[in-house]
Design a protein around this motif. Structure first.
Motif, PDB file in Angstrom:
ATOM      1  N   PHE A 170       0.834  -1.199   0.000  1.00  0.00           N
ATOM      2  CA  PHE A 170       0.000   0.000   0.000  1.00  0.00           C
ATOM      3  C   PHE A 170       0.872   1.253   0.000  1.00  0.00           C
ATOM      4  N   ASP A 172       0.184   5.271   0.362  1.00  0.00           N
ATOM      5  CA  ASP A 172      -0.822   6.287   0.691  1.00  0.00           C
ATOM      6  C   ASP A 172      -0.225   7.685   0.625  1.00  0.00           C
ATOM      7  N   ASP A 225      -9.503   5.324  -2.169  1.00  0.00           N
ATOM      8  CA  ASP A 225      -9.316   6.416  -1.223  1.00  0.00           C
ATOM      9  C   ASP A 225      -8.479   5.929  -0.048  1.00  0.00           C
ATOM     10  N   ALA A 226      -7.489   6.736   0.341  1.00  0.00           N
ATOM     11  CA  ALA A 226      -6.691   6.404   1.522  1.00  0.00           C
ATOM     12  C   ALA A 226      -7.517   6.656   2.779  1.00  0.00           C
ATOM     13  N   ARG A 232      -4.790   5.977  -2.256  1.00  0.00           N
ATOM     14  CA  ARG A 232      -4.076   4.776  -1.863  1.00  0.00           C
ATOM     15  C   ARG A 232      -3.913   3.890  -3.096  1.00  0.00           C
TER      16      ARG A 232
END
Length: 240
Positions: A170, A172, A225-226, A232
């Motif tokens: 991931f 972000d 969306d983070a 993200r």
């Protein structure tokens, strides 16, 4: 069965030819922009004796040269990625180890005024099957993309976790995020929705290169969306 095999091969060849033609057209269109800018600057240099304007035109030429060099380098890499990855011998990769290496290397060359990069400690060994240098390149491209949408003082956060039968990486950021209607388009070649002041610093191929690498390893890249706002980017790969 033979006829079906020949038909499938012919279809694959046609698709490859179409893809090559489309790529060539995209490249030609992309290279024309800096060339047109350079041509205009060169013509203007012959018509002015003002030192300030001359310096400005030289700066434009220098930036266009850098942009061309960056674009040609990325175009060359993208054009050979498929064939290189098809011949690569994939091996188990320790995701936590390569993320640690990436973040530590960036910390050593971090400059004041740039966003920082932080890694959430990976608590367990997470192995995927792939090509380590190429996976590093894919992650680096996502980090570069995140930084281009971040402000000084922001932190780009990297993490990795098991996800079902695979591993998720991931990335972000705290930028404006990616609208739902643009989440497929941003992976297309030369597509860019970054701020105007960052446009000339990127070829528009970073996400396309990352996607090509990850898909060759049997994975996928998505954007969402983070949790703390921003975007993200998620690399999902099968566990080794």
């Amino acid at each position: 069965m033979l006829a079906r095999a020949v038909s499938d091969m012919s279809q694959a060849l046609r698709e490859r030819i179409d893809a090559t033609e489309a790529f060539a057209a995209d490249v030609a269109h992309e290279l024309k922009n800096p060339l047109a800018s350079m041509s205009s600057a060169v013509e203007s240099l012959d018509k002015t004796s003002d030192p300030a304007i001359t310096a400005q035109l030289h700066a434009i030429l220098a930036e266009d040269v850098r942009r061309l060099d960056r674009s040609i380098t990325d175009i060359s890499e993208l054009s050979r990625l498929d064939s290189e990855l098809s011949r690569a011998n994939f091996e188990p990769i320790d995701v936590g180890a390569i993320l640690t290496t990436i973040v530590e290397a960036r910390a050593l060359r971090h400059s004041t005024g740039l966003p920082a990069v932080a890694l959430t400690p990976v608590r367990s060994r997470l192995n995927v099957l792939g090509d380590e240098p190429r996976l590093i390149r894919a992650v680096e491209n996502l980090i570069d993309n995140a930084m281009s949408f971040s402000k000084p003082g922001d932190v780009v956060r990297i993490s990795a976790l098991p996800t079902g039968d695979g591993i998720g990486i991931f990335v972000d950021d705290n930028g404006p995020g990616v609208p739902a209607e643009s989440r497929e388009a941003i992976f297309r070649r030369f597509h860019s929705e970054r701020p105007d002041d960052h446009f000339a610093r990127h070829s528009g191929l970073g996400l396309a290169i990352a996607e090509t690498i990850v898909e060759a390893m049997g994975g996928e890249i998505t954007v969402e969306d983070a949790p703390t706002g921003g975007a993200r980017f998620v690399i999902r790969l099968p566990s080794a």
